[in-house]
Scaffold this motif. Structure first.
Motif, short mmCIF file in Angstrom:
data_model
loop_
_atom_site.label_atom_id
_atom_site.label_comp_id
_atom_site.label_asym_id
_atom_site.label_seq_id
_atom_site.Cartn_x
_atom_site.Cartn_y
_atom_site.Cartn_z
N VAL A 1 12.72 -38.67 -42.37
CA VAL A 1 13.45 -38.65 -41.33
C VAL A 1 15.08 -39.39 -41.60
O VAL A 1 16.09 -38.65 -41.22
CB VAL A 1 12.82 -39.20 -40.28
N GLY B 1 1.08 -42.55 -45.12
CA GLY B 1 1.55 -43.26 -46.36
C GLY B 1 2.59 -42.28 -47.45
O GLY B 1 2.68 -42.53 -48.56
N LEU C 1 2.47 -37.49 -40.53
CA LEU C 1 2.93 -38.83 -40.22
C LEU C 1 1.93 -39.99 -40.22
O LEU C 1 0.75 -40.12 -40.01
CB LEU C 1 3.09 -38.86 -38.52
N GLY C 2 2.58 -41.12 -40.73
CA GLY C 2 1.62 -42.31 -40.93
C GLY C 2 0.62 -42.29 -42.06
O GLY C 2 -0.36 -43.15 -41.91
N TYR D 1 7.18 -34.18 -31.34
CA TYR D 1 6.64 -35.04 -30.05
C TYR D 1 6.92 -34.21 -28.94
O TYR D 1 6.61 -34.55 -27.67
CB TYR D 1 7.22 -36.33 -29.98
N TYR E 1 14.24 -43.79 -36.17
CA TYR E 1 14.51 -43.36 -37.48
C TYR E 1 15.89 -42.68 -37.65
O TYR E 1 16.45 -42.57 -38.67
CB TYR E 1 13.28 -42.73 -37.93
N TRP F 1 10.07 -42.62 -32.32
CA TRP F 1 10.45 -41.76 -33.15
C TRP F 1 11.94 -41.56 -33.24
O TRP F 1 12.61 -41.16 -33.99
CB TRP F 1 9.71 -40.42 -32.91
N SER G 1 5.51 -41.44 -46.41
CA SER G 1 6.88 -41.80 -46.08
C SER G 1 7.54 -40.59 -45.37
O SER G 1 8.74 -40.37 -45.74
CB SER G 1 7.75 -42.00 -47.45
N SER G 2 7.05 -40.30 -44.28
CA SER G 2 7.65 -39.55 -43.21
C SER G 2 8.84 -40.16 -42.77
O SER G 2 9.88 -39.67 -42.42
CB SER G 2 6.90 -38.81 -42.25
N SER G 3 8.91 -41.40 -42.59
CA SER G 3 9.71 -42.17 -42.17
C SER G 3 11.08 -42.04 -42.92
O SER G 3 12.26 -41.92 -42.17
CB SER G 3 9.43 -43.60 -41.71
P1 ADP Z 1 5.12 -42.94 -43.15
O1 ADP Z 1 6.21 -43.19 -43.56
O2 ADP Z 1 3.85 -43.42 -43.87
O3 ADP Z 1 4.56 -41.44 -42.58
P2 ADP Z 1 5.52 -44.52 -40.73
O4 ADP Z 1 4.82 -45.31 -39.79
O5 ADP Z 1 6.38 -45.46 -41.66
O6 ADP Z 1 4.51 -43.74 -41.69
O7 ADP Z 1 6.72 -43.64 -39.86
C1 ADP Z 1 5.80 -42.66 -39.13
C2 ADP Z 1 6.84 -42.33 -37.96
O8 ADP Z 1 8.08 -41.57 -38.39
C3 ADP Z 1 6.33 -41.62 -36.78
O9 ADP Z 1 5.52 -42.28 -36.17
C4 ADP Z 1 7.57 -40.90 -36.38
O10 ADP Z 1 8.16 -42.09 -35.28
C5 ADP Z 1 8.50 -40.87 -37.32
N1 ADP Z 1 8.58 -39.35 -37.66
C6 ADP Z 1 8.07 -38.92 -39.00
N2 ADP Z 1 8.05 -37.76 -38.99
C7 ADP Z 1 8.77 -37.22 -38.05
C8 ADP Z 1 8.93 -36.14 -37.27
N3 ADP Z 1 8.79 -34.75 -38.18
N4 ADP Z 1 9.64 -35.81 -36.16
C9 ADP Z 1 9.82 -37.00 -35.45
N5 ADP Z 1 9.48 -38.30 -35.90
C10 ADP Z 1 8.79 -38.36 -37.22
#
Ligand code: ADP
Ligand code: MG
Length: 385
Positions: A130, A123, A120-121, A70, A92, A89, A125-127
């Motif tokens: 983190v 599916g 990101l977003g 970001y 998390y 962001w 599970s980037s969340s």
């Molecule tokens: P998913 O878990 O399926 O990727 P989510 O909506 O649950 O989708 O989570 C995505 C969110 O996690 C992003 O919008 C952001 O806020 C946070 N996030 C994921 N990866 C990063 C990253 N590398 N840096 C900062 N925030 C991140």
């Protein structure tokens, strides 16, 4: 450049000092969809796309966060942690800090840089990645001594409370416990797990990202959970010992639900079949039978689309197009539904041709270019620098 190194270098530029760098991966789920909240089985794997955090104590009462993704930075006091609506962001990360505080661990000030390559977003599970990276890193630098499983549970609660998403435990579990060339057969009731060898032998795992998320997703998810509960109640009238669809056979579903409510019958039959498909899928892997494994994935998609009704036009299109290639031996939608990715098993030699053509027909049909990610089962959360 190596992502871990980029994150470390950004840290050094911003904060000076030598950080600890932790990697925590995204995840896929091979089979076992909508089974987690029915006490069932899932079969996830951590992937070779990950979130990286570089962390170091800063001898203050402040948390300083820098996001590469970001291009943003934030400073917050440790006594004033609340979810932020303007900078989601941060939730998390701060949600994890908050969970440590709730357990009476003393978190003092620290600096953190975050980056990575989990889409990101989408599916994957980037969340969870983190949360798990943060939880693991703080456990490390403050020597809290929590076990991997405790960190998984803590990360899951951070998502519930600071991101407001009442997720199951699979995502965090897969991120932390991933193992190269293996999938994790996880029992969502007992949290017992076994690693099942996943020998891809020339096949590749490819995800097509539909790039849609229909607004129906959350309401439909809640509705399905209710329908499963109603099904359990109908069965309990005759079988009072039954606690969840995990305890139920298909003939019980037919006996107790079919005469009363055909919709609930369809939903519950899908779940009971899907739990048994996870068992069959593991048997197939153990005997190195990827063809059978792939067929089970197709069956799961059929069930999710026709009986559980959580697919959508975009996902069904991606599956039908993929199915046209003999090289695609298995494919299904992945995740809660109404958008996100499909997961496909494709013969390596044909992968490029198949993905190019599926991409093209999706573009023609929906005027959207799907994301394409090739992934491999990989190691779970670890310190890497
Ligand atoms: P998913 O878990 O399926 O990727 P989510 O909506 O649950 O989708 O989570 C995505 C969110 O996690 C992003 O919008 C952001 O806020 C946070 N996030 C994921 N990866 C990063 C990253 N590398 N840096 C900062 N925030 C991140
Ligand atoms: Mg998520």
């Amino acid at each position: 450049m190596d992502l871990a190194l980029t994150v470390r270098n950004t840290f050094v530029q911003h904060f000076h000092g030598e950080p600890v760098v932790v990697r925590s991966p995204g995840r896929i789920n091979l089979i076992g969809e909508h089974t987690d909240y029915n006490d069932g089985l899932v079969l996830p794997a951590a992937i070779d796309k990950a979130v990286y955090v570089a962390v170091h104590k800063n001898n203050s009462n402040l948390v300083r966060l820098v996001s590469q993704e970001y291009n943003d930075q934030v400073e917050v006091g440790l006594t004033e942690l609340v979810p932020s609506s303007s900078k989601p962001w941060t939730n998390y990360i701060l949600g994890v800090v908050n969970q440590f505080q709730k357990r009476n661990f003393t978190v003092t000030g620290f600096n953190l840089v975050i980056g990575g390559d989990v889409p990101l977003g989408a599916g994957l599970s980037s969340s969870a990645a983190v949360e798990c990276a943060t939880a693991y890193a703080l456990n490390e630098i403050f020597s809290f001594g929590l076990s991997r499983l405790e960190l998984v549970k803590l990360a899951q609660l951070a998502e519930h409370e600071f991101a407001g998403v009442k997720c199951g435990i699979m995502d965090q579990f897969a991120s932390v416990f991933g193992k190269p060339n293996h999938v994790i057969k996880l029992d969502c009731r007992s949290l017992e797990y076994v690693y099942v060898p996943f020998d891809l032998s020339g096949y590749k795992i490819v995800l097509f990202d539909s790039r849609v998320k229909h607004s129906l997703a959350l309401t439909a998810y809640n509705k399905r959970r209710e329908e499963c509960e109603s099904g359990v109640q109908l069965i309990q009238r005759q079988y009072p010992d039954v606690k969840s669809l995990r305890d139920v056979t298909l003939s019980q579903v037919e006996e107790c639900i079919k005469p009363v409510d055909l919709t609930i019958f369809k939903r519950c039959a899908y779940v009971v079949e899907e739990i048994s498909r996870v068992e069959q899928a593991c048997e197939a892997l153990n005997s190195n039978d990827l063809d059978t494994f792939g067929k089970l994935m197709f069956q799961t998609h059929e069930g999710l689309s026709q009986a559980y009704e959580v697919s959508c036009a975009e996902l069904d299109f991606l599956i039908n197009e993929a199915k046209k290639f003999p090289a695609v031996i298995g494919a299904r939608m992945m995740g809660g539904g109404f958008g996100g990715c499909t997961i496909n098993l494709i013969a390596g030699a044909e992968m490029k041709r198949a993905t190019d053509l599926v991409t093209l027909s999706y573009q023609n049909q929906f005027t959207v270019t799907p994301g394409v990610y090739q992934v491999t089962p990989s190691a779970g959360t670890a310190v890497i620098v």
